[in-house]
Enzyme design. Structure first.
Site, mmCIF file in Angstrom:
data_model
loop_
_atom_site.group_PDB
_atom_site.id
_atom_site.type_symbol
_atom_site.label_atom_id
_atom_site.label_comp_id
_atom_site.label_asym_id
_atom_site.label_seq_id
_atom_site.Cartn_x
_atom_site.Cartn_y
_atom_site.Cartn_z
ATOM 1 N N ILE A 40 1.105 3.515 6.774
ATOM 2 C CA ILE A 40 0.278 4.423 7.580
ATOM 3 C C ILE A 40 -0.127 3.747 8.879
ATOM 4 O O ILE A 40 -0.502 4.407 9.833
ATOM 5 C CB ILE A 40 -0.990 4.887 6.829
ATOM 6 N N ASP A 41 -0.043 2.393 8.928
ATOM 7 C CA ASP A 41 -0.573 1.664 10.092
ATOM 8 C C ASP A 41 0.313 1.769 11.335
ATOM 9 O O ASP A 41 -0.152 1.497 12.444
ATOM 10 C CB ASP A 41 -0.755 0.178 9.745
ATOM 11 N N GLY A 92 0.847 -1.204 0.000
ATOM 12 C CA GLY A 92 0.000 0.000 0.000
ATOM 13 C C GLY A 92 0.873 1.242 0.000
ATOM 14 O O GLY A 92 1.857 1.311 0.732
ATOM 15 N N GLU A 96 5.065 -4.668 6.192
ATOM 16 C CA GLU A 96 5.357 -6.004 6.713
ATOM 17 C C GLU A 96 5.506 -7.065 5.604
ATOM 18 O O GLU A 96 6.483 -7.834 5.602
ATOM 19 C CB GLU A 96 4.223 -6.361 7.676
ATOM 20 N N GLY A 144 -5.729 0.956 9.497
ATOM 21 C CA GLY A 144 -4.712 0.596 10.487
ATOM 22 C C GLY A 144 -4.436 -0.889 10.537
ATOM 23 O O GLY A 144 -3.610 -1.345 11.311
HETATM 24 O O1 F6P Z 1 -1.523 -1.266 5.224
HETATM 25 C C1 F6P Z 1 -2.080 -0.071 4.782
HETATM 26 C C2 F6P Z 1 -3.543 -0.222 4.532
HETATM 27 O O2 F6P Z 1 -4.037 1.039 4.107
HETATM 28 C C3 F6P Z 1 -4.364 -0.760 5.703
HETATM 29 O O3 F6P Z 1 -4.601 0.220 6.685
HETATM 30 C C4 F6P Z 1 -5.592 -1.253 4.989
HETATM 31 O O4 F6P Z 1 -6.245 -2.280 5.704
HETATM 32 C C5 F6P Z 1 -5.039 -1.783 3.689
HETATM 33 O O5 F6P Z 1 -3.786 -1.154 3.490
HETATM 34 C C6 F6P Z 1 -5.913 -1.538 2.484
HETATM 35 O O6 F6P Z 1 -5.317 -2.152 1.403
HETATM 36 P P1 F6P Z 1 -5.736 -1.939 -0.119
HETATM 37 O O7 F6P Z 1 -5.189 -0.613 -0.553
HETATM 38 O O8 F6P Z 1 -5.086 -3.066 -0.824
HETATM 39 O O9 F6P Z 1 -7.223 -1.965 -0.174
#
Ligand code: F6P
Length: 341
Positions: free
Chosen positions: A126-127, A11, A103, A170
């Site tokens: 951002i988490d 992300g 991660e 998060g």
């Molecule tokens: O890890 C960052 C994050 O924005 C999380 O807070 C969220 O659950 C996830 O990525 C959303 O992922 P995507 O952009 O693949 O929908």
């Protein structure tokens, strides 16, 4: 070391471009190093899709959100494997790789490192959920964006005497909810690390309402109310096999309205939190991490992650960095909860 690859994966978050600039400018000035940027994270490595990154390409980009290189959630281990990555780097004459990610990305970097590929990791998300660093860049910007949005929900909530519910991202950590909720003066903050019953949440809402306030609830996307088994995740899994979260705010809207009789409205802030320009804090942290990553590569220290400890930038083994996630400790939640209701 005079040629390195760089990529942003997973992300996106505000601050990625500041890392790229810090690494490219710092590398060029101090070590005469040249960079190639892989497009869309590991996809670019696996498919040999890269662009040259001369210093002109990174001028003025640290204030921009997103990533100029693009990103994806391609998993290099399942989608190609170490041999494909090694071959891609060798073909372009790259000695090693700076991998900027969360991660999932860093876990992949660790496996590639074990297979002998030279990688330095830079933590981003951002988490703020990576145990190996005190803060990740992107978090401060997301909290600021969420706080601004929640302040807006507040004025409409107050006008209608409604209970407003803001759902923030998060993943399995409640950091964004805790910080944005505290900053916005929420009457209840609900996070994954701490189970709360719907009745308790309703009691906080009623208590704020009885004092003439328009109740404000901030809920983290992975919050699990007492009585439910797992986080609300009706949208399947992502490419790393993790549940796609989002929507718990709407369950709260129904339940809290039923339990309190107060009109409730939920807003899912979603990807708004990942977009836009990085805050000054995130630009500085990201730039320092970019400079440190190239310094680390220059001394031949591979298989590590650069990290913030207190106010210093340091390095630690990727294995060590990924041991524990960073979640909200009980005392931080209790501190916030002393003001709920
Ligand atoms: O890890 C960052 C994050 O924005 C999380 O807070 C969220 O659950 C996830 O990525 C959303 O992922 P995507 O952009 O693949 O929908």
């Amino acid at each position: 070391m005079n040629r390195l690859g760089i990529l942003t994966s997973g992300g996106d978050c505000p601050g990625l471009n500041a890392v790229i600039r810090g690494a490219v400018l710092g590398g060029a000035r101090a070590y005469n190093c040249e960079f190639e940027g892989f497009r869309d994270g590991w996809r670019g490595v696996l498919e040999g899709d890269a662009v040259a990154l001369p210093i002109e390409a990174v001028r003025g980009i640290s204030r921009l959100g997103g990533t100029v290189l693009g990103t994806s959630r391609t998993n290099p281990i399942t989608a190609g494997g170490p041999a494909v990555v090694r071959e891609s780097l060798e073909r372009r004459g790259l000695e090693g790789l700076i991998a900027i990610g969360g991660e999932g990305t860093l876990a992949a970097a660790r496996i590639l490192g074990q297979a002998g590929i030279k990688v330095v990791g830079v933590p981003k998300t951002i988490d703020n959920d990576l145990g190996g660093t005190d803060y990740t860049f992107g978090f401060d910007s997301a909290v600021q964006t969420a706080t601004d949005a929640i302040d807006r929900l507040r004025t409409t909530g107050e006008s209608h005497h409604r209970c407003m519910i803001a759902e923030v991202m998060g993943r399995n950590a409640g950091w964004i909810a805790l910080h944005a909720g505290m900053a916005a003066g929420a009457h209840a903050i609900l996070i994954p690390e701490h189970r709360v019953s719907m009745e308790q949440a309703a009691a906080w809402v009623l208590s704020a309402h009885e004092r003439g306030r328009a109740p404000l609830v901030v809920v983290a996307e992975a919050f699990v109310p007492t009585g439910r088994e797992a986080p609300y995740a009706p949208r399947g899994l992502d490419t790393f096999g993790r549940p796609r979260l989002g929507g718990i705010g709407f369950l709260l809207e129904q339940e809290l309205q039923k339990l309190t009789g107060i009109e409730c409205r939920a807003t899912v802030l979603g990807h708004i939190q990942r977009g836009g320009a990085p805050t000054a804090f995130d630009r500085v942290l990201a730039t320092r991490l970019g400079l440190a990553a190239v310094r680390t590569a220059a001394i031949g220290k591979w298989g590590v992650m650069v990290s913030l400890r207190g106010t210093d930038i340091t390095t630690l083994d990727l294995q060590e960095a990924l041991k524990e996630p960073r979640t909200v400790p009980g005392y931080r939640y209790e501190e916030a909860a002393s003001l709920f209701g």
